[in-house]
Design an enzyme around this catalytic site. Structure first.
Site, PDB file in Angstrom:
ATOM      1  N   PRO A  90       0.799  -1.232   0.000  1.00  0.00           N
ATOM      2  CA  PRO A  90       0.000   0.000   0.000  1.00  0.00           C
ATOM      3  C   PRO A  90       0.828   1.276   0.000  1.00  0.00           C
ATOM      4  O   PRO A  90       0.343   2.329  -0.418  1.00  0.00           O
ATOM      5  CB  PRO A  90      -0.835  -0.118   1.283  1.00  0.00           C
ATOM      6  CG  PRO A  90      -0.826  -1.564   1.625  1.00  0.00           C
ATOM      7  CD  PRO A  90       0.491  -2.086   1.159  1.00  0.00           C
ATOM      8  N   GLU A 117       0.256  -7.394   8.039  1.00  0.00           N
ATOM      9  CA  GLU A 117       0.483  -5.966   8.281  1.00  0.00           C
ATOM     10  C   GLU A 117       1.690  -5.436   7.515  1.00  0.00           C
ATOM     11  O   GLU A 117       2.129  -4.311   7.738  1.00  0.00           O
ATOM     12  CB  GLU A 117       0.683  -5.705   9.790  1.00  0.00           C
ATOM     13  CG  GLU A 117      -0.559  -5.942  10.623  1.00  0.00           C
ATOM     14  CD  GLU A 117      -1.724  -5.093  10.167  1.00  0.00           C
ATOM     15  OE1 GLU A 117      -1.545  -3.861  10.007  1.00  0.00           O
ATOM     16  OE2 GLU A 117      -2.821  -5.646   9.962  1.00  0.00           O
ATOM     17  N   ARG A 155       1.201  -7.065 -21.798  1.00  0.00           N
ATOM     18  CA  ARG A 155       0.665  -6.487 -23.027  1.00  0.00           C
ATOM     19  C   ARG A 155       1.710  -5.664 -23.780  1.00  0.00           C
ATOM     20  O   ARG A 155       1.575  -5.431 -24.971  1.00  0.00           O
ATOM     21  CB  ARG A 155      -0.541  -5.602 -22.712  1.00  0.00           C
ATOM     22  CG  ARG A 155      -1.729  -6.345 -22.144  1.00  0.00           C
ATOM     23  CD  ARG A 155      -2.821  -5.373 -21.738  1.00  0.00           C
ATOM     24  NE  ARG A 155      -3.341  -4.635 -22.882  1.00  0.00           N
ATOM     25  CZ  ARG A 155      -4.292  -5.076 -23.691  1.00  0.00           C
ATOM     26  NH1 ARG A 155      -4.818  -6.269 -23.494  1.00  0.00           N
ATOM     27  NH2 ARG A 155      -4.703  -4.332 -24.700  1.00  0.00           N
ATOM     28  N   ASP A 170      -4.783   1.508 -26.554  1.00  0.00           N
ATOM     29  CA  ASP A 170      -5.412   1.392 -25.243  1.00  0.00           C
ATOM     30  C   ASP A 170      -5.429   2.727 -24.519  1.00  0.00           C
ATOM     31  O   ASP A 170      -4.552   3.584 -24.723  1.00  0.00           O
ATOM     32  CB  ASP A 170      -4.644   0.397 -24.364  1.00  0.00           C
ATOM     33  CG  ASP A 170      -4.894  -1.037 -24.792  1.00  0.00           C
ATOM     34  OD1 ASP A 170      -5.883  -1.274 -25.508  1.00  0.00           O
ATOM     35  OD2 ASP A 170      -4.096  -1.910 -24.404  1.00  0.00           O
TER      36      ASP A 170
END
Length: 249
Positions: A90, A117, A155, A170
């Protein structure tokens, strides 16, 4: 490209990586993905790889020794070299198309899927070269973000898609959202395909698509326009769009 995935749950990848474009890339030998179970390097009979955090607090923290042993195993399997070691967490930098292009240039990636965590900070200090996040929200672990990164990166590998133009069209590839797409039938209910797409005039179609991409980006993600290096044609089109909007207001 070779990708080694360090994870507590290798079985999570069997569905997404055994179908569609990634499966075809693996079958063609363009992409090799190896799954390394961190628990195999626990070093104890219970295969424990986490412990309570020093200083107190809720949850558990992934220990450094199992992860580092797993990395050493990968290093030995890859001839003693590790190119990029990516930690999904995160606190990482936001993953975007520029990251996908950058990572796709590598011959070898190692992706660590964080859990609980987090991981012992010393893994970051000793081994991690890049930390990435796919968004400002909480997930159970790093496996799903790792799947997103691998899909976006694959990709960009030459030969993975049928036509490289497919990737280049894209959304985000060139910094803009993608223009609208249409196919048969020509008329669906009361909604026809725009006449210009039926004209066969390639230059007019190209300009229409660029205009639509700029318009959609202006409406939905104006922040991308500040990052995009616009050419003189783009600036002219944007000026026309803004003047038209202002005239209606």
């Amino acid at each position: 490209m070779k990708i080694d995935m360090l994870t507590l749950f290798p079985e999570m990848f069997s569905g997404p990586f055994d179908s569609s474009i990634i499966k075809r890339a693996r079958d063609k030998g363009l992409l090799e993905i190896n799954f390394v179970d961190i628990r195999d390097f626990a070093g104890n009979k219970h295969n424990t790889v986490d412990d309570t955090p020093y200083g107190g607090g809720a949850g558990m923290v992934l220990q450094a020794p199992p992860i580092m042993r797993a990395l050493e195993h990968v290093r030995s399997q890859r001839g003693g070299l590790l190119a990029r070691v990516v930690l999904m967490c995160p606190t990482g930098l936001p993953f975007n198309q520029n990251w996908a292009r950058d990572l796709a240039r590598e011959e070898h990636l190692v992706i660590i899927c964080g859990h609980y965590e987090g991981i012992d900070e010393r893994v970051r200090e000793l081994a991690v070269t890049d930390e990435l996040s796919i968004g400002d929200y909480v997930l159970t672990g790093g496996e799903l973000p790792a799947m997103v990164v691998v899909d976006a990166v694959s990709r960009m590998i030459p030969g993975v898609l049928g036509e490289q133009a497919s990737a280049e069209d894209d959304s985000f590839y060139q910094g803009l959202l993608e223009y609208p797409q249409y196919t048969r039938p020509r008329l669906y209910g009361d909604l026809p395909v725009p006449e210009i797409l039926m004209s066969g005039h390639h230059e007019k179609i190209r300009r229409w698509r660029r205009r639509q991409a700029l318009l959609k980006t202006l409406e939905r993600r104006p922040d991308l326009l500040r990052e995009e290096v616009l050419n003189s044609e783009d600036r002219d089109i944007l000026l026309e769009i803004i003047e038209k909007i202002q005239s209606v207001i």
